[in-house]
Design a protein around this motif. Sequence first.
Motif, PDB file in Angstrom:
ATOM      1  N   PRO A  55      -8.768  -3.002  -3.375  1.00 25.01           N
ATOM      2  CA  PRO A  55      -9.421  -2.292  -1.908  1.00 25.01           C
ATOM      3  C   PRO A  55      -8.792  -3.680  -0.724  1.00 25.01           C
ATOM      4  O   PRO A  55      -9.632  -4.703  -0.835  1.00 25.01           O
ATOM      5  CB  PRO A  55     -11.587  -2.717  -1.923  1.00 25.01           C
ATOM      6  N   SER A 110       0.807  -1.617  -0.588  1.00 28.69           N
ATOM      7  CA  SER A 110      -0.069  -0.068  -0.487  1.00 28.69           C
ATOM      8  C   SER A 110       0.317   1.370  -0.362  1.00 28.69           C
ATOM      9  O   SER A 110       2.118   1.074   0.022  1.00 28.69           O
ATOM     10  CB  SER A 110      -0.826   0.063   1.160  1.00 28.69           C
ATOM     11  N   ASP A 123     -15.880  -1.472   4.943  1.00 27.83           N
ATOM     12  CA  ASP A 123     -14.871  -1.652   3.879  1.00 27.83           C
ATOM     13  C   ASP A 123     -15.832  -3.531   3.768  1.00 27.83           C
ATOM     14  O   ASP A 123     -15.995  -4.046   3.007  1.00 27.83           O
ATOM     15  CB  ASP A 123     -14.079  -1.430   3.086  1.00 27.83           C
ATOM     16  N   SER A 159     -18.003  -0.075  -7.306  1.00 32.41           N
ATOM     17  CA  SER A 159     -17.397   1.118  -7.967  1.00 32.41           C
ATOM     18  C   SER A 159     -16.488   0.917  -7.163  1.00 32.41           C
ATOM     19  O   SER A 159     -14.891   0.955  -7.399  1.00 32.41           O
ATOM     20  CB  SER A 159     -17.534   2.161  -7.374  1.00 32.41           C
ATOM     21  N   MET A 160     -16.007   0.582  -5.831  1.00 30.09           N
ATOM     22  CA  MET A 160     -14.587   0.547  -4.410  1.00 30.09           C
ATOM     23  C   MET A 160     -14.003  -0.695  -5.451  1.00 30.09           C
ATOM     24  O   MET A 160     -12.493  -0.338  -5.640  1.00 30.09           O
ATOM     25  CB  MET A 160     -15.309   0.740  -3.278  1.00 30.09           C
ATOM     26  N   GLN A 180      -5.851   0.233  -3.431  1.00 28.70           N
ATOM     27  CA  GLN A 180      -5.598   0.490  -2.031  1.00 28.70           C
ATOM     28  C   GLN A 180      -4.210  -0.767  -2.056  1.00 28.70           C
ATOM     29  O   GLN A 180      -3.516  -0.759  -1.010  1.00 28.70           O
ATOM     30  CB  GLN A 180      -6.785   0.393  -1.443  1.00 28.70           C
ATOM     31  N   GLU A 225     -12.559   0.604  -8.715  1.00 30.83           N
ATOM     32  CA  GLU A 225     -11.926   1.975  -9.039  1.00 30.83           C
ATOM     33  C   GLU A 225      -9.980   1.693  -7.692  1.00 30.83           C
ATOM     34  O   GLU A 225      -9.206   2.507  -8.017  1.00 30.83           O
ATOM     35  CB  GLU A 225     -12.530   2.962  -8.607  1.00 30.83           C
ATOM     36  N   ARG A 226     -10.242   1.042  -6.510  1.00 26.50           N
ATOM     37  CA  ARG A 226      -9.985   1.274  -5.252  1.00 26.50           C
ATOM     38  C   ARG A 226      -8.167   0.918  -6.010  1.00 26.50           C
ATOM     39  O   ARG A 226      -8.608  -0.217  -4.847  1.00 26.50           O
ATOM     40  CB  ARG A 226     -10.420   1.450  -4.304  1.00 26.50           C
TER      41      ARG A 226
END
Length: 424
Positions: free
Chosen positions: A265, A157, A356, A227-228, A234, A231-232
């Motif tokens: 994520p 990360s 999350d 979406s997370m 992490q 898109e994320r």
Amino acid sequence: MAAETEQGFHPLDEVSLVAYINATPALASRLGGGSLDSIEIKEVGDGNLNFVYIVQSEAGAIVVKQALPYVRCVGDSWPMTRERAYFEASTLREHGRLCPEHTPEVYHFDRAMSLMGMRYIEPPHIILRKGLIAGVEYPLLADHVSDYMAKTLFFTSLLYNNTTDHKNGVAKYSENVEMCRLTEQVVFSDPYRVSQYNRWTSPYLDEDAEAVRQDDELKLEVAELKSMFIERAQALIHGDLHTGSIMVTTGSTQVIDPEFGFYGPMGFDIGAFLGNLILAYYAQNGHANQANDRKAYKKWILKTIEESWNLLQKKFVELWNKHKEGNGEAYLPDIYNNSKLVSVAQKKYMTNLFHDSLGFGSAKMIRRIVGIAHVEDLESIKDASKRAECELAALNCAKTILKGRRQFETIERVIEHIQSFDQD
């Protein structure tokens, strides 16, 4: 298949595999080298996607895994990229570098053949899911899996890496798009619409499956999670960290099968593990009998869920504190320059990660009850009405956690919530 063959790919069988190993020193040496006439080969791929061979000689043993150009459990009507093997080998190597104690070593990877040779995780290791069905307690499970998750997630990360290295990693793994799209479909889309692949314990759950498809509040929450997921970027996540991707003894834990690996994520990995433990909890009533009511075992599962999160949180923050003066660019030390501010930042970060994880874990539970791929914990309950009872408790629990995940402040409150849906 012709195009696949032209690229040098062909599926191996037990005969051609011997010739392949003979021609591959990195594998042959693990089996003692020399003549391999007396080796034993066993195909054990009980998963949905690949051929998996255990190859043993008197001198040693290896596992050889080969990806097929389609979803094995469906057939060639559902094509699937063989490149997933490259991402699996890459993720295993990267996670193995960060957490060698709980990740099997990769000895050889052949991209053209979509083939990997790796450490054989020897008996008495079994798939964790099978141990949970059998009612076996694993006293070190929470400690080991929290260790794996804390290290693999933190060290990939921006808390640890600079943005250049992070974006390079994101770019490399972004090509694992087909596996991500499979997850998008089966976890975040199909359960919420009519799909030919969906199934459930019919007729008992017919109305409940329909209720999922008509639940607007649930759909809005799932859209946010989808979406997370997309898109994320992490951390480098395993991408499929359920109880079928972990092999265990009472003293050892090994994480396998990261072919869904990509930068996503963190909560998706954490939620997958916790959600599958919750499914195992609800399945216990279906496995209980007069000789064993499973009540003590259910308490152990709840304790493991609680410890897994609490230990992960503790270890993750410890890594953060240890490396806060390093290269990580998420919280630059000359900006976050006092301990109170760092502490507030950490609390906010971990709270968001917790929520999350609850969301993703709940979505993973729902798809295992009304989607394409179910879990053996529940499927192995032979009495359909009893199985449906266990599944309905899990489904209702998951729906309420997903919708109300931000209201939970501690894992202990989640445990209370889980117990409130138990039909025991």
